[in-house]
Design an enzyme around this catalytic site. Structure first.
Site, PDB file in Angstrom:
ATOM      1  N   PRO A 231     -30.103  21.128  65.096  1.00  0.00           N
ATOM      2  CG  PRO A 231     -29.496  23.048  63.921  1.00  0.00           C
ATOM      3  CD  PRO A 231     -29.234  22.307  65.186  1.00  0.00           C
TER       4      PRO A 231
ATOM      5  CD  GLU B  39     -21.590  28.355  62.488  1.00  0.00           C
ATOM      6  OE1 GLU B  39     -21.989  29.482  62.835  1.00  0.00           O
ATOM      7  OE2 GLU B  39     -22.037  27.747  61.498  1.00  0.00           O
TER       8      GLU B  39
ATOM      9  NE  ARG C 167     -48.573  16.535  78.115  1.00  0.00           N
ATOM     10  CZ  ARG C 167     -49.516  15.882  77.458  1.00  0.00           C
ATOM     11  NH1 ARG C 167     -49.192  14.919  76.620  1.00  0.00           N
ATOM     12  NH2 ARG C 167     -50.791  16.169  77.643  1.00  0.00           N
TER      13      ARG C 167
ATOM     14  CG  ASP D  79     -52.685  14.299  74.671  1.00  0.00           C
ATOM     15  OD1 ASP D  79     -53.767  14.842  74.893  1.00  0.00           O
ATOM     16  OD2 ASP D  79     -51.738  14.277  75.468  1.00  0.00           O
TER      17      ASP D  79
HETATM   18  C1  LIG Z   1     -27.165  28.566  66.078  1.00  0.00           C
HETATM   19  S1  LIG Z   1     -27.428  26.867  66.378  1.00  0.00           S
HETATM   20  C2  LIG Z   1     -26.169  26.120  65.378  1.00  0.00           C
HETATM   21  C3  LIG Z   1     -26.633  25.736  64.022  1.00  0.00           C
HETATM   22  C4  LIG Z   1     -25.556  25.080  63.175  1.00  0.00           C
HETATM   23  N1  LIG Z   1     -24.591  26.029  62.745  1.00  0.00           N
HETATM   24  C5  LIG Z   1     -26.195  24.416  61.965  1.00  0.00           C
HETATM   25  O1  LIG Z   1     -26.323  25.060  60.932  1.00  0.00           O
HETATM   26  O2  LIG Z   1     -26.593  23.248  62.058  1.00  0.00           O
HETATM   27  C6  LIG Z   1     -26.837  26.697  68.007  1.00  0.00           C
HETATM   28  C7  LIG Z   1     -27.414  25.546  68.794  1.00  0.00           C
HETATM   29  O3  LIG Z   1     -28.815  25.721  68.946  1.00  0.00           O
HETATM   30  C8  LIG Z   1     -29.441  24.455  69.072  1.00  0.00           C
HETATM   31  N2  LIG Z   1     -30.484  24.349  68.027  1.00  0.00           N
HETATM   32  C9  LIG Z   1     -30.711  25.230  67.038  1.00  0.00           C
HETATM   33  N3  LIG Z   1     -31.738  24.879  66.286  1.00  0.00           N
HETATM   34  C10 LIG Z   1     -32.212  23.734  66.798  1.00  0.00           C
HETATM   35  C11 LIG Z   1     -33.271  22.855  66.433  1.00  0.00           C
HETATM   36  N4  LIG Z   1     -34.059  23.085  65.393  1.00  0.00           N
HETATM   37  N5  LIG Z   1     -33.481  21.751  67.193  1.00  0.00           N
HETATM   38  C12 LIG Z   1     -32.693  21.489  68.259  1.00  0.00           C
HETATM   39  N6  LIG Z   1     -31.653  22.280  68.646  1.00  0.00           N
HETATM   40  C13 LIG Z   1     -31.421  23.393  67.928  1.00  0.00           C
HETATM   41  C14 LIG Z   1     -28.363  23.394  68.931  1.00  0.00           C
HETATM   42  O4  LIG Z   1     -27.984  22.973  70.219  1.00  0.00           O
HETATM   43  C15 LIG Z   1     -27.261  24.161  68.220  1.00  0.00           C
HETATM   44  O5  LIG Z   1     -25.991  23.627  68.468  1.00  0.00           O
END
Ligand SMILES: C[S@@+](CC[C@H](N)C(=O)[O-])C[C@H]1O[C@@H](n2cnc3c(N)ncnc32)[C@H](O)[C@@H]1O
Length: 246
Positions: A88, A115, A153, A168
């Site tokens: 994220p 986490e 795609r 698109d």
């Molecule tokens: C619960 S999340 C961890 C979030 C982390 N503690 C933070 O606050 O940045 C677990 C995993 O979900 C994935 N993930 C969660 N949100 C995401 C997003 N918006 N985009 C891409 N991957 C995401 C990532 O691989 C991440 O390591």
């Protein structure tokens, strides 16, 4: 193109690979994929892939060793893949990034859980960090599939005539114009006359104007970024005038 997905939950993604356009693209040999459970690479005698965070705090952190070794195993014989960490905190994903990744031969996706990751993965292993939006998912799998679907795609000859990627939304920089199909009159709701006229020049101009209108109404940020032609600016002026009069 070859795609490797490193995940602790391969069952979360296998169904997506085996349906619709992604399945057809594999049948046409446009790409291949492999799902790798990085737990298979752990040296921990209890098969653990995560551990408590140094300094304390909530949640478990994915350890570097299984992920470094899984990436090393899938990249051994191949030239410079893009190694993409789903996260994220990464670069916000968009169509431009999809177009960039579609030019690559080999993509490796690392899907996190819990986490997060040990920071050394981010610092010393990956080439890209991608976020699919400003919200937090439980794992990287859904995000990886969003990216993979949008990249596949775009590979040459994956979409047939029935779909056209260059028109698109976002590919042109704007949102796409509205679509209609038969019947021309559905319970009193009519298709715009111009689309039935057979005049391709006028239809193209109508579509461009509707694309500008839709983008102006819904995503003005895209209009501001776009380098509009003189013709577009005239159409946009007409749209704006109509709004100002309301
Ligand atoms: C619960 S999340 C961890 C979030 C982390 N503690 C933070 O606050 O940045 C677990 C995993 O979900 C994935 N993930 C969660 N949100 C995401 C997003 N918006 N985009 C891409 N991957 C995401 C990532 O691989 C991440 O390591």
């Amino acid at each position: 193109m070859h795609i490797d997905v490193l995940t602790l939950f391969p069952e979360m993604v296998s169904g997506v690979f085996n349906a619709s356009i992604l399945q057809k693209a594999q049948e046409k040999n446009k790409f291949s994929y492999n799902l790798i459970n990085f737990r298979d690479y752990t040296e921990n005698k209890h098969s653990k892939v995560d551990d408590y965070p140094y300094g304390g705090g909530a949640g478990m952190v994915l350890a570097p060793q299984p992920i470094f070794d899984a990436v090393s195993a899938v990249t051994k014989d191949k030239s410079k893949p893009r190694i993409i960490l789903m996260c994220p905190q990464g670069e916000p994903y968009n169509q431009k990034k999809a177009e960039e990744l579609a030019k690559e031969e080999h993509l490796v996706f690392i899907c996190g859980h819990y986490e997060g990751y040990d920071e050394r993965i981010r610092d010393h292993l990956v080439t890209d960090e991608i976020s699919i939006g400003d919200y937090v998912l439980t794992g990287g799998e859904l995000g990886a599939m969003v990216v993979i679907d949008s990249v596949v795609r775009l590979l040459p000859d994956v979409l047939g005539n029935k779909e056209s990627a260059p028109e698109d939304s976002f590919s042109t920089g704007l949102l796409e114009h509205p679509h209609y199909t038969r019947p021309a009159d559905f319970r009193g709701m009519k298709v715009p006359d111009i689309l039935l006229s057979g005049d391709h020049g006028k239809i193209a101009q109508w579509r461009r104007k509707e694309s500008l209108r839709r983008t102006y109404e819904r995503r003005r940020d895209l209009i501001e970024r776009e380098n509009l032609s003189e013709k577009d600016l005239i159409l946009l002026d007409e749209i704006q005038n109509k709004y100002d009069r309301r």
